[in-house]
Every structure is written in structure tokens, then in C-alpha cells.
Design a protein around this motif. Structure first.
Motif, PDB file in Angstrom:
ATOM      1  N   ALA A 314       0.841  -1.195   0.000  1.00 10.46           N
ATOM      2  CA  ALA A 314       0.000   0.000   0.000  1.00 10.46           C
ATOM      3  C   ALA A 314       0.876   1.244   0.000  1.00 10.46           C
ATOM      4  CB  ALA A 314      -0.933   0.000   1.216  1.00 10.46           C
ATOM      5  N   LYS A 316       3.834   3.944  -2.351  1.00 12.07           N
ATOM      6  CA  LYS A 316       4.278   4.495  -3.627  1.00 12.07           C
ATOM      7  C   LYS A 316       5.549   3.787  -4.097  1.00 12.07           C
ATOM      8  CE  LYS A 316       4.607   8.585  -1.833  1.00 12.07           C
ATOM      9  NZ  LYS A 316       4.860  10.041  -1.651  1.00 12.07           N
ATOM     10  N   CYS A 330       1.332  -1.804  -7.052  1.00 10.84           N
ATOM     11  CA  CYS A 330       0.609  -1.049  -6.030  1.00 10.84           C
ATOM     12  C   CYS A 330      -0.762  -1.679  -5.745  1.00 10.84           C
ATOM     13  CB  CYS A 330       0.440   0.403  -6.479  1.00 10.84           C
ATOM     14  SG  CYS A 330      -0.114   1.497  -5.157  1.00 10.84           S
ATOM     15  N   LEU A 331      -1.052  -1.860  -4.467  1.00 12.19           N
ATOM     16  CA  LEU A 331      -2.287  -2.456  -3.928  1.00 12.19           C
ATOM     17  C   LEU A 331      -2.397  -3.952  -4.197  1.00 12.19           C
ATOM     18  CD1 LEU A 331      -5.059   0.267  -4.373  1.00 12.19           C
ATOM     19  CD2 LEU A 331      -3.166   0.117  -2.738  1.00 12.19           C
ATOM     20  N   PRO A 395       2.260   5.763  -9.277  1.00 16.60           N
ATOM     21  CA  PRO A 395       1.381   6.379  -8.275  1.00 16.60           C
ATOM     22  C   PRO A 395       2.104   7.419  -7.436  1.00 16.60           C
ATOM     23  CG  PRO A 395       1.064   4.000  -8.336  1.00 16.60           C
ATOM     24  CD  PRO A 395       2.250   4.286  -9.205  1.00 16.60           C
ATOM     25  N   VAL A 398      -1.010   7.498  -2.434  1.00 17.16           N
ATOM     26  CA  VAL A 398      -1.536   6.185  -2.061  1.00 17.16           C
ATOM     27  C   VAL A 398      -2.074   6.291  -0.626  1.00 17.16           C
ATOM     28  CG1 VAL A 398      -1.099   3.699  -1.975  1.00 17.16           C
ATOM     29  CG2 VAL A 398       0.251   5.138  -3.512  1.00 17.16           C
ATOM     30  N   ALA A 417      -7.405   1.319   0.747  1.00 14.64           N
ATOM     31  CA  ALA A 417      -6.380   2.153   0.127  1.00 14.64           C
ATOM     32  C   ALA A 417      -6.765   2.462  -1.308  1.00 14.64           C
ATOM     33  CB  ALA A 417      -5.017   1.462   0.176  1.00 14.64           C
ATOM     34  N   SER A 418      -6.069   3.416  -1.903  1.00 10.95           N
ATOM     35  CA  SER A 418      -6.286   3.761  -3.311  1.00 10.95           C
ATOM     36  C   SER A 418      -4.972   4.253  -3.888  1.00 10.95           C
ATOM     37  CB  SER A 418      -7.366   4.835  -3.459  1.00 10.95           C
ATOM     38  OG  SER A 418      -6.954   6.042  -2.830  1.00 10.95           O
ATOM     39  N   HIS A 419      -4.895   4.288  -5.213  1.00 11.46           N
ATOM     40  CA  HIS A 419      -3.710   4.860  -5.858  1.00 11.46           C
ATOM     41  C   HIS A 419      -4.108   5.540  -7.160  1.00 11.46           C
ATOM     42  CE1 HIS A 419      -2.805   2.322  -9.423  1.00 11.46           C
ATOM     43  NE2 HIS A 419      -3.284   1.304  -8.738  1.00 11.46           N
TER      44      HIS A 419
END
Length: 562
Positions: A314, A316, A330-331, A395, A398, A417-419
């Protein structure tokens, strides 16, 4: 640890620190194989997937088949196998090969004098000096010690011009070893300690992760730093605080990545877990010490519910100078149930598998979401053999939080989480939520593609795929309607996967991190179009005895003639 007492005043290049003798030999924690000593004596040198037969020639005069092979040869890490043979013949062979190198490569040039290779060679020579010097005459001792001094002077000069990265930290470690093992002056030892402290403070994050975000880097660093800490203690020299604090922080971080079967999660360049070395490292810590769960600076999370374990990326991408081998994952997450690894990333190819490396770094090689068959990071197309191919874009934001859910839902713990790695190209954000019920019976998740602007909502491709790569020991059997998949593991209970009624595909995958080389595997894939179906809700449910009986009854029931 071995103390060396034979004194000798060595000739030294102008400006080099005085070095009269070697006073201590550090311990080498890496595993050994005495059968390799026989191969070396027979003239066979195997590094990075390439085997070269010297045919009676010095291996240092042979054209290397690859840059990685040359690094392996010139780094001298293989001397430890000669030590393991515990024979006079192996010791004489070690001394002869070191002498060959001094004669052929004693002057700076080529890969042998590259910063990282030179640092590794110095550490190897010092660690294996009891083997190299056993039975040596005065003239060889002079040449050997003089070469160490010459290399350390050159390494010191090069460090200032070396881009900040793992090679620079390794160089600082090597120079600290040289200062302590040669009994350098107190001032020289203090300077080496300051240089080491500066490098550790730049590269070891507050939560104990390395700035490059590769679990294998922690293994390699600890393998060098733990013996170095012991050398400081044996010599009665105060170690830099950054060394002690760094080791204390890195150990829980290393445990964060560890599955119950002893393997490390496959993120950002991690490949085959060196199981024996890892066990040795963990033996240095209190057996009761716990794995870190929340590593916000490194960008990794660990959630565990009884036997079920999730490890998630989670964070960058690392800074460009540390990203030469980082992945676009990522994620992504890995999921295991006790010793059974179920969902994994593909991992990184072992040495010699360079033709697979860029594929392994792509987002599609990770258990996360790909948008329009594109990676969330953009890489330099042509990298260097030493720095790899850095990440140019990826990303930037994040945001992540750990979440806990109670009644009316089953008690659970998870990550949300998000990116924004797809924002520039497609105008969308990937959101992911993963929840593990505390009973360990179910893992649920949601992947959502948020359209932000006109670029994301206009005509054009809007495909996304949610991928779950399976460990090679997992067998996938899809239901007749194609909306669920039973996952049977060879060393754990079965699980059932579904995606809220959406179709679930089973596609080919490849697992790079098996000890015996790359292996064929499978992946579960849920396809969608984010303008019409932007959300996928999925779950893994542990199969119960009742569920097994129900499936067996369904299989045994004759089909309806109608």
C-alpha cells in the motif's frame, strides 16, 4: 569470528590508511555448500544461471558470458564454499584464485572495480581471510593486504561519485569492515562509522523497511550488518547508533513479509527466499518478537486472522535512484492460510532470467487491478546492468487506512487504500478494500475504479481486470456456471472464490520464485468495464465439511434427463 594475530607491515598506496595486519575475520552468515568447492577445483564456475568451464585457465582471464556472471565471479562470495570443504586442497585453491585475481585485475578497470562488486569482494576477502591465509607465505600476505588497502582507497574515492542506492550503502559497510578488521586508527574507524551511519539513515526508513521496498534487500543487509555489529563489539569500538537502531527496526519488518511456510512475500524484486539464511537471521532475535503489522513509511501492511494472513503493498514506488528493480504492484496482496500459500505475486526471475524481468515487473504480474492492459508504473526502457531500469512515473498518492468492522457485520480487520497510477493516462483512481474476518474463515474485498474527469468518461477503452495469481501448489476448479472457483491446496484446506455473481476466468500464469526455477501456475481473473461495472466485490471462503459433502452429493446426483 576469528582473530588473526600474524603481524606484517604492508606497503600502502599514497594516501591510504595504515594497515599492518588483519586483526579479525568477520563471520559469514550465508549458507555454504562444500560440493561447490569440488566444482571450482575442477574449473567449473556457475553464477547467474551460466556455467563456464575454465579448462585449466584462470577464470579471471575468460570472457564472461554475462555481466551478472562477471559480478558473481569478481565478488568472491563463492569463497565461503571453499571454506566449507575444510580441506587443505580447498584452502590452497582459494589462495591461488585470490592471487590470480590480484595478478590479473590488481589495477582499476572494468566490472571488477565497480562500486558494488568491489565492496562485496572486500567483505568476502575479510570474512574468508582465515581460509585464504592458512599456509600463506610472507610475500602472499603482503600482496593480499596491499590489495585490500588499494581497493578500499579506490572504493572511498568512488563512493562520493556513486549514485545514492544500495551499492553506496554496501560500500560504506565494506569500508567499516576494512577499518575494523585491519586495526586502523581510531580516527579512521570513526570516519568509517560516520559514513556508515549517514548511509543507513538515508536508506533505512523509520519503520525498518529499506527505501527500495524489496524484502530481499533486508535479508542481504542484515546478513552483512549483524556480523559487523559483532566485530564492533569484539574490537571494543562503539558502533554507530544508526547501526544498532537499524538492525532493531529491520528485524520486525523482515517478519512482516514472512508467510507461515517461511517464505517472504513477493514484492519489488523479491524472488526465491534463502530459507537457511533467513532462519539464521531470525535466530538473532527474540523468538517472542512480533512481526510488524503497520509499516506506513515503507508502505506495507499485514493483517492476520487466526491462520489466514494477508500482506499488502500500500505504498508508492521508491525514489528513482532506488527503483531500478522495483515493480508496478501497487495495492497487490498475498494471501496464505497457515503453511498454504494461496494468492501470490509472480515474483522476480532468479539470476539468468533477465528476458522475463520486465514482464515480472508489470502490474499484470501482481494480484491487483490492471486498467486497459497497462502497468501503473512507467519504466526506463534501457537500463544499466548495475542500476536496472528505474521507474519514471507511477502512483504519487496512495492514501491508506487500517479499518476494523464489528456488529452487525462479523468482526473483521482490514485495509482500505487507493492509488492514482492510472490518473494521468485514463483519468481514473483504483480503490481497494480487503477485510479478513477474525474467525479466519473468510476474506472479502472490493475493487472500485473511480472515474474522475472527462478523459475517464469519454469514449475509448475502459477495460479493467482484477487478478489473483495462485501459488503453483493450488489447483483451481471452476463451477459449472463459471461464477465460483474451488481452490485446493496440497498443504491446507480448500477455499472457494466468487466475485458477487460475476464470471470468474482461470488463465495461465507463471511463478518465478520456486527454488527449482520458474513454474507454470494459474490466475483467477475478473474482467469489467469501468464505465458500466466499476465495482467488483469478491470473497474467499474457507470450505467447510458441510460444503465438501454438498459438493460431493452434487457430483454423485444423476443429471436430470429433462
Amino acid at each position: 569470528m576469528r582473530v588473526i594475530t600474524a603481524p606484517l607491515r604492508a606497503l600502502k598506496p599514497s594516501g591510504a590508511p595504515a594497515a599492518e595486519r588483519l586483526v579479525v575475520a568477520p563471520q559469514d552468515l550465508r549458507t555454504t555448500d562444500p560440493t561447490v568447492a569440488s566444482d571450482i577445483y575442477a574449473g567449473y564456475f556457475a553464477f547467474s544461471g551460466k556455467v563456464v568451464a575454465a579448462g585449466g585457465k584462470s577464470p579471471f582471464l575468460i570472457d564472461p558470458p554475462s555481466a551478472a556472471w562477471a559480478e558473481g565471479l569478481m565478488g568472491f562470495g563463492w569463497l565461503r564454499h571453499l571454506r566449507a570443504a575444510e580441506s587443505a586442497l580447498a584452502r590452497a585453491n582459494a589462495r591461488a584464485l585470490v592471487d590470480d585475481w590480484i595478478g590479473a585485475w590488481g589495477r582499476p578497470r572494468g566490472v571488477a572495480w565497480e562500486t558494488g562488486v568491489m565492496a562485496r569482494r572486500l567483505i568476502s576477502w575479510l570474512s574468508q581471510s582465515p581460509v585464504i591465509l592458512d599456509g600463506a607465505d610472507r610475500d602472499f600476505y603482503r600482496r593480499f593486504l596491499r590489495s585490500i588497502v588499494r581497493q578500499s582507497v579506490r572504493l572511498q574515492r568512488q563512493l562520493g561519485r556513486t549514485e545514492d542506492g544500495e551499492r553506496r550503502l554496501l560500500g560504506a559497510i565494506a569500508l567499516a569492515y576494512v577499518a575494523l578488521c585491519t586495526g586502523a586508527s581510531a580516527g579512521a574507524q570513526r570516519r568509517a562509522s560516520r559514513q556508515l551511519a549517514d548511509a543507513l539513515e538515508r536508506q533505512i526508513l523509520p519503520d525498518g523497511g529499506h527505501v527500495g521496498r524489496n524484502p530481499r534487500t533486508l535479508v542481504d543487509l542484515l546478513t552483512d550488518l549483524l556480523p559487523l555489529r559483532q566485530v564492533y563489539a569484539n574490537q571494543g569500538v562503539e558502533p554507530p547508533r544508526a547501526l544498532l537502531n537499524g538492525i532493531d527496526r529491520m528485524m520486525p519488518m523482515l517478519r512482516l513479509f514472512r508467510h507461515a511456510d517461511g517464505s517472504l512475500a513477493l514484492f519489488n524484486g523479491m524472488s526465491v527466499t534463502p530459507a537457511d539464511t533467513l532462519a539464521t537471521l531470525l535466530a538473532y532475535t527474540d523468538a517472542r518478537s512480533q512481526a510488524m503489522e503497520n509499516a506506513p513509511h515503507s508502505g506495507f501492511q499485514r493483517i492476520q486472522a487466526r491462520g489466514a494472513l494477508v500482506i499488502m503493498d500500500a505504498g508508492k514506488p521508491p525514489p528513482e535512484e532506488f527503483s531500478g528493480r522495483a515493480h508496478a504492484g501497487c495495492l497487490s496482496f498475498e494471501f496464505s492460510d497457515g503453511p498454504a500459500r494461496i494468492v501470490v505475486n509472480c515474483g522476480s526471475p532468479p539470476p539468468g532470467g533477465d528476458h522475463w524481468r520486465q514482464l515480472a515487473r508489470s502490474t499484470a504480474a501482481h494480484s491487483t487491478v490492471t486498467v486497459n492492459d497497462t502497468s501503473s508504473c512507467r519504466f526506463v526502457q534501457e537500463g544499466s546492468p548495475f542500476l536496472g531500469s528505474p521507474i519514471l512515473a507511477g502512483p504519487r498518492e496512495v492514501p491508506m487506512e487500517r479499518i476494523a468492522r464489528r456488529e452487525p457485520d462479523p468482526p473483521a480487520i482490514g485495509i482500505e487504500a487507493s492509488h492514482d497510477g492510472y490518473r494521468a493516462a485514463f483519468g481514473v483512481i483504483h480503490h481497494r478494500r480487503v477485510l479478513a474476518e477474525l474467525t479466519g474463515e473468510r476474506l472479502t474485498g472490493e475493487d472500485r475504479i473511480q472515474v474522475l474527469n472527462a478523459r475517464g468518461s469519454q469514449n475509448g477503452p475502459d477495460a479493467f481486470a482484477v487478478r489473483f495469481h495462485l501459488h503453483p501448489t493450488v489447483t483451481a476448479e471452476r463451477s459449472e456456471d463459471g461464477r465460483s472457483v474451488r481452490l485446493a491446496s496440497t498443504n491446507g484446506p480448500a477455499w472457494v472464490f466468487d466475485a458477487g455473481g460475476m464470471m470468474v476466468g482461470i488463465e495461465e500464469s507463471i511463478f518465478f520464485a520456486a527454488p527449482d526455477g520458474a513454474r507454470r501456475s494459474e490466475q483467477l481473473v475478473v474482467h469489467g468495464a469501468y464505465r458500466t461495472t466499476p465495482v467488483v466485490e469478491w470473497r474467499f471462503t474457507r470450505e467447510t465439511a458441510a460444503g465438501r459433502r454438498s459438493a460431493a452429493q452434487a457430483e454423485s446426483t444423476p443429471a436430470d434427463p429433462a
